[in-house]
Each structure stands twice: as C-alpha cells, then as structure tokens.
Write a protein that holds these residues in place. Structure first.
Motif, PDB file in Angstrom:
ATOM      1  N   GLU A  16       0.524  -1.133   0.367  1.00 54.29           N
ATOM      2  CA  GLU A  16      -0.160   0.503  -0.157  1.00 54.29           C
ATOM      3  C   GLU A  16       0.889   1.144   0.165  1.00 54.29           C
ATOM      4  O   GLU A  16       0.536   2.299  -0.980  1.00 54.29           O
ATOM      5  CB  GLU A  16      -0.931  -0.579   1.671  1.00 54.29           C
ATOM      6  N   ASP A  35      -4.283  -2.771  -7.968  1.00 52.68           N
ATOM      7  CA  ASP A  35      -4.481  -2.981  -6.709  1.00 52.68           C
ATOM      8  C   ASP A  35      -6.146  -3.453  -6.102  1.00 52.68           C
ATOM      9  O   ASP A  35      -6.179  -4.775  -5.631  1.00 52.68           O
ATOM     10  CB  ASP A  35      -3.607  -2.213  -5.695  1.00 52.68           C
ATOM     11  N   LEU A  36      -6.864  -2.809  -6.585  1.00 55.19           N
ATOM     12  CA  LEU A  36      -8.670  -3.107  -6.329  1.00 55.19           C
ATOM     13  C   LEU A  36      -8.918  -4.225  -6.870  1.00 55.19           C
ATOM     14  O   LEU A  36     -10.032  -5.256  -6.102  1.00 55.19           O
ATOM     15  CB  LEU A  36      -9.737  -1.563  -6.322  1.00 55.19           C
ATOM     16  N   TYR A  38      -7.353  -6.976  -8.045  1.00 56.34           N
ATOM     17  CA  TYR A  38      -6.218  -7.348  -8.239  1.00 56.34           C
ATOM     18  C   TYR A  38      -7.064  -8.569  -6.393  1.00 56.34           C
ATOM     19  O   TYR A  38      -6.947  -9.825  -6.396  1.00 56.34           O
ATOM     20  CB  TYR A  38      -5.068  -8.184  -8.196  1.00 56.34           C
ATOM     21  N   ARG A  39      -7.559  -8.041  -5.708  1.00 54.14           N
ATOM     22  CA  ARG A  39      -7.866  -8.228  -3.892  1.00 54.14           C
ATOM     23  C   ARG A  39      -8.728  -8.705  -4.783  1.00 54.14           C
ATOM     24  O   ARG A  39      -8.873  -9.609  -3.838  1.00 54.14           O
ATOM     25  CB  ARG A  39      -8.056  -6.925  -3.462  1.00 54.14           C
ATOM     26  N   ARG A  40      -9.936  -8.082  -5.838  1.00 48.42           N
ATOM     27  CA  ARG A  40     -11.365  -8.596  -5.642  1.00 48.42           C
ATOM     28  C   ARG A  40     -11.709  -9.696  -6.482  1.00 48.42           C
ATOM     29  O   ARG A  40     -11.759 -10.991  -5.437  1.00 48.42           O
ATOM     30  CB  ARG A  40     -12.452  -7.713  -6.389  1.00 48.42           C
ATOM     31  N   THR A  42      -8.266 -11.942  -6.536  1.00 46.49           N
ATOM     32  CA  THR A  42      -7.687 -12.514  -5.912  1.00 46.49           C
ATOM     33  C   THR A  42      -8.201 -13.699  -4.889  1.00 46.49           C
ATOM     34  O   THR A  42      -7.910 -14.673  -4.246  1.00 46.49           O
ATOM     35  CB  THR A  42      -6.019 -12.824  -6.142  1.00 46.49           C
ATOM     36  N   GLN A  44      -6.618 -12.672  -2.483  1.00 50.79           N
ATOM     37  CA  GLN A  44      -5.545 -11.500  -1.680  1.00 50.79           C
ATOM     38  C   GLN A  44      -5.159 -10.636  -1.395  1.00 50.79           C
ATOM     39  O   GLN A  44      -5.892  -9.797  -2.065  1.00 50.79           O
ATOM     40  CB  GLN A  44      -5.155 -12.763  -2.291  1.00 50.79           C
ATOM     41  N   GLY A  45      -4.165 -10.442  -0.061  1.00 49.05           N
ATOM     42  CA  GLY A  45      -3.688  -9.153  -0.165  1.00 49.05           C
ATOM     43  C   GLY A  45      -2.458  -8.782  -0.940  1.00 49.05           C
ATOM     44  O   GLY A  45      -2.185  -9.776  -1.145  1.00 49.05           O
ATOM     45  N   PRO A  46      -2.318  -7.509  -0.955  1.00 51.95           N
ATOM     46  CA  PRO A  46      -0.951  -7.475  -2.223  1.00 51.95           C
ATOM     47  C   PRO A  46       0.159  -7.600  -1.149  1.00 51.95           C
ATOM     48  O   PRO A  46       0.093  -7.312  -0.139  1.00 51.95           O
ATOM     49  CB  PRO A  46      -1.202  -6.279  -2.799  1.00 51.95           C
ATOM     50  N   TYR A  56      -0.122 -11.328  -5.978  1.00 54.31           N
ATOM     51  CA  TYR A  56      -1.098 -11.376  -5.043  1.00 54.31           C
ATOM     52  C   TYR A  56      -1.162 -13.200  -5.183  1.00 54.31           C
ATOM     53  O   TYR A  56      -0.807 -14.254  -6.137  1.00 54.31           O
ATOM     54  CB  TYR A  56      -2.832 -11.031  -5.379  1.00 54.31           C
TER      55      TYR A  56
END
Length: 144
Positions: A16, A35-36, A38-40, A42, A44-46, A56
């Motif tokens: 972040e 970032d948003l 990939y989070r959605r 996967t 997973q957090g970065p 991720y």
C-alpha cells in the motif's frame, strides 16, 4: 547441482505504501485500480516481491530440471515506461482475450500496458482472473 534460489522474493515492505509513493499520478492511479482489481479477483492482499512487484496469492513451481521455488500467482509493477502485468497471458484463453484487450505489448511472461485507459478493463479483468486460476489450479494439478 547447487540448489536453485529465486532472485525475487517476498519482502516485508508495505505494498500500500509502495503504491501510494508511485511518483507519476496516472501510474499511481492505475496501480490503485489494479490493486483493487487483483484483491477482488484473487481474494488475496498484496505482497511486495522485490522492490517493485506487487504480488497476489502464492504459487510453488517445480521444473523438470529439479529447480523449484515460490512466486506470486498474479501481480503487476507500475514501472515508469508502462504497467507490467505478470502471468496474465500464459493460459489457453489468453489469445482470444488479447485480441479484444486494446493497446498492449507482450513479453515472455509479461503483458505491458501504457495506461489502463488504453485497454478494456473488463477484458483485462478476465485475463487476470483466468491467468490466476491457471497458475493456482491448473498448474498445481499438473504438478501433482
């Protein structure tokens, strides 16, 4: 044979914070959007891998040569020249999706995009989702 060691490893650096400090405002905004996304996709957090790659998920790989290691399953890097998207074009569905993506270039394992405004975000999201699934499910099944 000496054991193989990945050059790029997960770090404790905050992804972040890395994204928030991307110098160019368009590249930073694109990184925040990715970032948003990939989070959605996967769930997973970065995690930072090396100094500039945002990853991720997790993927353990093993080659026929016996070399094995760990890497992120999907990720990107907001580089100065372009956004680098890793592993989103290696799956069987990729060629048809790439035809609809918009302006991009391909490398061996990377997809390069100047800005997200140059591509269809729905197609990019599908590329990332199918690429993530390919790495985390299809390749893992093939290795077992």
């Amino acid at each position: 044979m000496a054991p193989y060691e990945n050059k790029t490893k997960a770090t404790d650096v905050s992804a972040e914070e890395f994204i928030a400090n991307v110098e160019h405002p368009v590249r930073r905004a694109d990184a925040e959007t990715l970032d948003l996304m990939y989070r959605r996709i996967t769930g997973q957090g970065p995690v930072m891998w090396g100094p500039t790659m945002v990853g991720y998920g997790h993927h353990h790989f093993e080659y026929d040569s016996g070399h094995s290691g760990d890497a992120f399953a999907a990720g990107f890097s907001p580089r100065k020249a372009s956004l680098t998207i890793y592993g989103a074009h290696l799956q069987p569905e990729a060629p048809a999706l790439l035809e609809r993506l918009g302006k991009h270039r391909l490398g061996k394992s990377c997809l390069y995009v100047n800005t997200l405004a140059d591509v269809d975000l729905a197609v990019l999201e599908e590329l990332i989702a199918t690429g993530y699934r390919y790495v985390t499910e299809d390749l893992n099944q093939a290795q077992t």
